[in-house]
Scaffold this active site. Structure first.
Site, short mmCIF file in Angstrom:
data_model
loop_
_atom_site.label_atom_id
_atom_site.label_comp_id
_atom_site.label_asym_id
_atom_site.label_seq_id
_atom_site.Cartn_x
_atom_site.Cartn_y
_atom_site.Cartn_z
N LYS A 196 0.85 -1.11 0.02
CA LYS A 196 -0.10 0.05 0.02
C LYS A 196 0.88 1.24 0.09
CE LYS A 196 -3.53 2.56 2.68
NZ LYS A 196 -4.44 2.31 3.49
N LYS A 249 -2.10 -1.60 -3.90
CA LYS A 249 -3.19 -0.34 -3.88
C LYS A 249 -2.22 0.97 -3.80
CE LYS A 249 -6.00 1.87 -0.66
NZ LYS A 249 -6.27 2.08 0.79
C1 PBG Z 1 -7.67 3.18 5.46
C2 PBG Z 1 -7.78 3.21 4.05
C3 PBG Z 1 -7.60 4.08 2.97
C4 PBG Z 1 -8.30 3.59 1.91
C5 PBG Z 1 -8.40 2.26 2.15
N1 PBG Z 1 -8.27 2.06 3.56
C6 PBG Z 1 -7.19 5.54 3.09
C7 PBG Z 1 -5.73 5.76 3.40
O1 PBG Z 1 -4.90 5.02 3.93
O2 PBG Z 1 -5.53 7.11 3.90
C8 PBG Z 1 -7.97 4.33 0.49
C9 PBG Z 1 -9.24 3.67 -0.44
C10 PBG Z 1 -9.78 4.70 -1.31
O3 PBG Z 1 -8.74 5.88 -1.67
O4 PBG Z 1 -10.30 4.49 -2.30
N2 PBG Z 1 -6.22 3.15 5.91
#
Ligand code: PBG
Length: 325
Positions: A196, A249
């Site tokens: 991520k 992601k």
């Molecule tokens: C929580 C999380 C996030 C997303 C999914 N889980 C936001 C982040 O890490 O700030 C983003 C998903 C999206 O942008 O559609 N940590």
């Protein structure tokens, strides 16, 4: 070294029947998972930065899940917006928390739609970071593991089919695996947000989930977009810790990483087509600059072609509709 005229690539492109015969990548409704934002409020509340996406009450989320199941969508991924936030994010692991209530309400309405829960602290902490803070204002890795584990078990107790930790703390997959196993949930899989990135593409999500950090950013725990070897290390260590599905992601800016993780691990890979990726297509389509349907399909094909088995996308319902699910 052209093989022309023996080889004529266009021969197999002339009609849809021919193209369909040799098509390498196919999309099916059950490949898709729809993120749902469940709020403590009543009703449905449109998210301005994500046209077509709404925050849903527990009841509305159950209705939506039933509709998605009927369309053939594979599953839902739940995010919660709690009534109150505090430093320890206690709403994340409350037995009557918004996600826990939504899981049971959805489970009553569906037969085999997969109910997956996002496990993270950022929607529940008043500072908006993905864990608890040290006195110096840094996210405390090891103290956070305990809270994530508690959240995961509370989701499993509510009936979740799978948990998806998205916090990026080190060691969270093994911490969650251990506590799930110890609580009688050895059959609940973990889909880890293994790779991520600290991405600008999450902007609209933070409006939807009301989870923007109140100070600083997430670069102290999410990955540097410059790195791909490190992504592979993250994936391998999550496998060692007990992850069942590895997520990459965002999706489209990281197709190379999706391909690498798939080829080098042989594990099931999920790709999250995130909020910013979705909103960019929406915005351009609203201006009439692109054909939304075609761009959506081409995008999903690209993600599958790179090697993703599962796609988490705000287009899940629309895609299922397109395939007549
Ligand atoms: C929580 C999380 C996030 C997303 C999914 N889980 C936001 C982040 O890490 O700030 C983003 C998903 C999206 O942008 O559609 N940590």
């Amino acid at each position: 070294m052209s093989r022309f005229p023996t080889y004529r690539a266009r021969r197999m492109r002339r009609t849809e029947r021919l193209r369909a015969l040799v098509r390498e990548t196919v999309l099916q409704p059950h490949d898709f998972i729809a993120p749902l934002f469940v709020t403590y409020r009543e009703g449905r509340h449109p998210v301005e930065a994500m046209p077509g996406v709404e925050q849903l009450s527990v009841e509305a989320a159950a209705e939506e899940a039933a509709r998605l199941e009927a369309m053939g969508v594979g599953g839902v991924l739940l995010f919660g917006i709690p009534a109150t936030k505090d430093a320890e994010g206690s709403g994340a692991y409350a037995a009557d928390g918004v996600v826990q209530r939504a899981v049971s309400a959805i489970k009553e309405r569906v037969r085999d739609l997969l109910v997956i829960t996002d496990v993270c602290m950022c929607e529940y902490t008043d500072h908006g970071h993905c864990g608890v803070l040290t006195a110096r204002g840094e996210v405390d890795n090891d103290a956070t593991l305990e809270l994530l584990s508690r959240s995961a078990v509370s989701h499993a107790e509510a009936g979740a089919d799978m948990v998806a930790p998205s916090d990026m703390m080190d060691g969270r997959v093994s911490a969650i695996r251990q506590v799930l196993d110890g609580s009688g949930f050895s059959q609940v899989p973990i889909m880890s947000y293994a790779v991520k990135y600290a991405s600008a593409f999450y902007g609209p999500f933070r409006e939807a989930a009301e989870s923007a950090p109140q100070f600083g950013d997430r670069r102290g725990y999410q990955m540097d977009p410059a790195n791909s070897d490190e992504g592979l290390r993250e994936a391998l260590s999550d496998i060692d810790e007990g992850a069942d599905i590895l997520m990459v992601k965002p999706a489209v800016p990281y197709l190379d990483v999706i391909q690498r993780v798939k080829q080098e691990t042989g594990y099931p890979v999920a790709a999250y087509h995130v909020s910013g990726e979705y909103s960019m297509i929406k915005a351009a389509a609203e201006r009439g600059w692109i054909d939304e349907e075609r761009v959506m399909l081409e995008t999903m094909l690209a993600i599958r072609r790179a090697g993703a088995d599962v796609i988490i996308t705000y287009y899940a319902a629309r895609l299922a509709e397109t395939f007549g699910g």
